[in-house]
Write a protein that holds these residues in place. Structure first.
Motif, short mmCIF file in Angstrom:
data_model
loop_
_atom_site.label_atom_id
_atom_site.label_comp_id
_atom_site.label_asym_id
_atom_site.label_seq_id
_atom_site.Cartn_x
_atom_site.Cartn_y
_atom_site.Cartn_z
N UNK A 1 0.80 -1.23 0.00
CA UNK A 1 0.00 0.00 0.00
C UNK A 1 0.83 1.28 0.00
N UNK A 2 2.02 1.26 0.59
CA UNK A 2 2.82 2.47 0.76
C UNK A 2 3.85 2.62 -0.36
N UNK A 3 4.38 3.85 -0.57
CA UNK A 3 5.38 4.06 -1.62
C UNK A 3 6.77 3.62 -1.18
N UNK A 4 6.89 2.34 -0.85
CA UNK A 4 8.14 1.76 -0.38
C UNK A 4 8.48 0.53 -1.20
N UNK A 5 9.78 0.26 -1.28
CA UNK A 5 10.27 -0.98 -1.88
C UNK A 5 11.36 -1.55 -1.01
N UNK A 6 11.52 -2.87 -1.05
CA UNK A 6 12.65 -3.54 -0.43
C UNK A 6 13.47 -4.19 -1.54
N UNK B 1 13.37 1.42 0.93
CA UNK B 1 13.57 2.78 0.43
C UNK B 1 12.28 3.34 -0.16
N UNK B 2 12.24 4.66 -0.25
CA UNK B 2 11.07 5.40 -0.72
C UNK B 2 11.12 5.48 -2.24
N UNK B 3 10.11 4.96 -2.92
CA UNK B 3 10.14 4.93 -4.37
C UNK B 3 9.84 6.29 -4.99
N UNK B 4 9.41 7.26 -4.19
CA UNK B 4 9.13 8.59 -4.74
C UNK B 4 10.37 9.46 -4.82
N UNK B 5 11.34 9.25 -3.91
CA UNK B 5 12.54 10.10 -3.93
C UNK B 5 13.85 9.33 -3.77
N UNK B 6 13.79 8.00 -3.66
CA UNK B 6 15.00 7.20 -3.53
C UNK B 6 15.64 7.24 -2.16
N UNK B 7 14.98 7.82 -1.16
CA UNK B 7 15.56 7.92 0.18
C UNK B 7 15.60 6.56 0.88
N UNK B 8 16.72 6.25 1.53
CA UNK B 8 16.83 5.03 2.31
C UNK B 8 16.02 5.19 3.60
N UNK C 1 7.75 4.61 8.34
CA UNK C 1 9.13 5.08 8.21
C UNK C 1 10.08 4.47 9.22
N UNK C 2 9.54 3.78 10.22
CA UNK C 2 10.38 3.22 11.27
C UNK C 2 10.18 1.71 11.35
N UNK C 3 11.30 0.98 11.29
CA UNK C 3 11.27 -0.48 11.30
C UNK C 3 12.30 -0.98 12.30
N UNK C 4 12.03 -2.15 12.89
CA UNK C 4 12.97 -2.75 13.83
C UNK C 4 13.19 -4.22 13.47
N UNK C 5 14.39 -4.72 13.78
CA UNK C 5 14.68 -6.12 13.55
C UNK C 5 13.85 -6.97 14.50
N UNK C 6 13.23 -8.03 13.96
CA UNK C 6 12.36 -8.89 14.75
C UNK C 6 13.04 -10.21 15.10
#
Length: 415
Positions: free
Chosen positions: A79-84, A95-102, A146-151
């Motif tokens: 749903x979000x503008x993100x890719x892995x 990263x953000x597919x709209x601006x390439x930000x990590x 925008x915030x993720x943690x290792x599980x």
């Protein structure tokens, strides 16, 4: 092992099979394209000029250049503008597919990251590596992504070839180079099942779209269907079964109604399997003998999921063949100048669109109804190794051997 997270109410009686039980196996030879419906255009595709590095035109909307080496896999958030993405630098990135930000750097692998995928609800992401590790991260908080943690790190496989999340639940499936298939429950990380039945690398596997079964296929030429609640196979087809000697299975897709599987072989052959009866019911012969079938996707040309459907197969011969499974006839041939490495089908309302990625460094958008080329996406300086649709099919994100991920719009160009 705990399996109570799988809703047994989802397991219903088997559905109607669309290819009749008594149907005679039909082989469609290479080049035997058939006319399309009434107003469909001819499926001949004019040759496009080759791309030398100096002549590459970049038609992408955005770049991601974070990887140091080939990018083997990319997957978009549901749903979000993100890719892995994952690559030979042993790293993954969200990263953000709209601006390439990590957004986050995914570390912990000691060999190439060969697979990566978001869970169906987008709350978790998993990476699988040639080091045998499966590492899982989860979203933190409820305000944004925008915030993720290792599980957790999941143990078991020798070398991870592919990962698939359950279409509705937090269950993760992995195929390994050591002939095993692993099933884990998340977020606990508990092993639900270890499926043993193949004798070589498990090259491909899928949950059926209804979530009730798992289908896996192997370099040894075997195909197995499993019930996620049991380590015992529902059925197994081996290379010794009539008409199933594919020289190793390299690709697999299951139709939306979960009744048919189409598999492609290392030798260019394609087989159709009735999943209800565990029988091979058809063969398609559109690819060059000895050229591997690398990708398969079902195409929803009619706007509904009823009937056996239409399927597209892509091979190292540079062709993507569109097949009508109700007639067992080839509708069109889509041509690249080098191997077709990945195929995607766009969701409704543009479900007639097919996107192909190739070692010729391009992606192309086609009208699956006519075989017409609508748009070429260029910008890579090396083979396209993978691709994924984002923002509900509005964009396609590619992974390249040149170390780049590129973002393209899937809209048809104005005429």
């Amino acid at each position: 092992m705990a399996t109570d997270h799988v809703d047994e109410s989802e397991y219903v009686d088997e559905e109607e099979v669309f290819i009749d039980d008594g149907e005679v196996l039909q082989e469609v030879e290479d080049g035997e394209d058939h006319p399309m419906d009434e107003d469909d255009e001819a499926d001949d595709v004019a040759e496009l000029p080759s791309h030398d590095d100096a002549d590459v035109t970049d038609t992408s909307e955005q770049h991601f250049e974070g990887h140091d080496g080939s990018v083997f896999v990319v997957a978009c958030h549901p749903t979000e503008p993100l890719a892995v993405s994952g690559g030979e630098d042993d790293l993954g990135y969200i990263w953000d597919i709209t601006d390439g930000e990590v957004i986050v750097k995914l570390t912990g692998h000691s060999d190439s990251v060969s697979s990566a995928a978001f869970s169906a609800d987008g709350q978790m992401v998993a990476t699988g590596g040639m080091d045998g590790k499966v590492r899982v991260w989860r979203r933190v908080g409820t305000e944004n992504f925008r915030t993720w943690e290792f599980l957790t790190e999941l143990q078991g496989p020798d070398e991870v070839i592919w990962l698939r999340w359950h279409p509705r639940g937090n269950v993760l499936l992995a195929g390994s180079n050591d002939s095993m298939v692993w099933l884990w429950q998340l977020p606990s990380g508990n092993t639900m099942q270890v499926f043993a039945g193949h004798t070589g690398p498990v090259q491909c596997g899928e949950f059926t779209p209804d979530g009730k079964r798992v289908v896996t296929a192997c370099a040894d030429g075997s195909l197995i269907m499993w019930d996620p609640r049991s380590p015992t196979a529902v059925f197994k087809l081996s290379p010794q079964d009539a008409r199933f000697d594919t020289g190793g299975i390299t690709s697999l897709a299951v139709n939306p109604s979960s009744t048919l599987a189409v598999v492609g072989g290392h030798d260019g052959s394609v087989r159709i399997i009735n999943l209800t009866k565990g029988e091979i019911v058809g063969a398609l012969g559109g690819h060059a003998e000895g050229d591997s079938v690398e990708s398969i996707q079902f195409v929803n040309l009619s706007g509904n999921d009823s009937g056996p459907g239409v399927v597209v197969t892509g091979g190292t011969d540079g062709k993507a063949c569109i097949w009508d499974l109700s007639t067992m006839r080839q509708r069109a041939t889509l041509q690249h100048q080098d191997a077709v490495t990945t195929l995607l089908t766009v969701p409704a309302p543009k479900s007639h669109l097919i996107i192909s990625g190739s070692a010729d460094r391009t992606l192309r958008t086609w009208d699956g109804r006519t075989g017409t080329l609508l748009k070429e996406h260029s910008g890579h300086h090396g083979p396209v190794l993978g691709a994924s649709l984002g923002l509900r099919g509005e964009v396609v994100v590619s992974a390249g051997d040149d170390g780049l991920c590129l973002v393209y719009t899937t809209e048809k160009e104005e005429q």
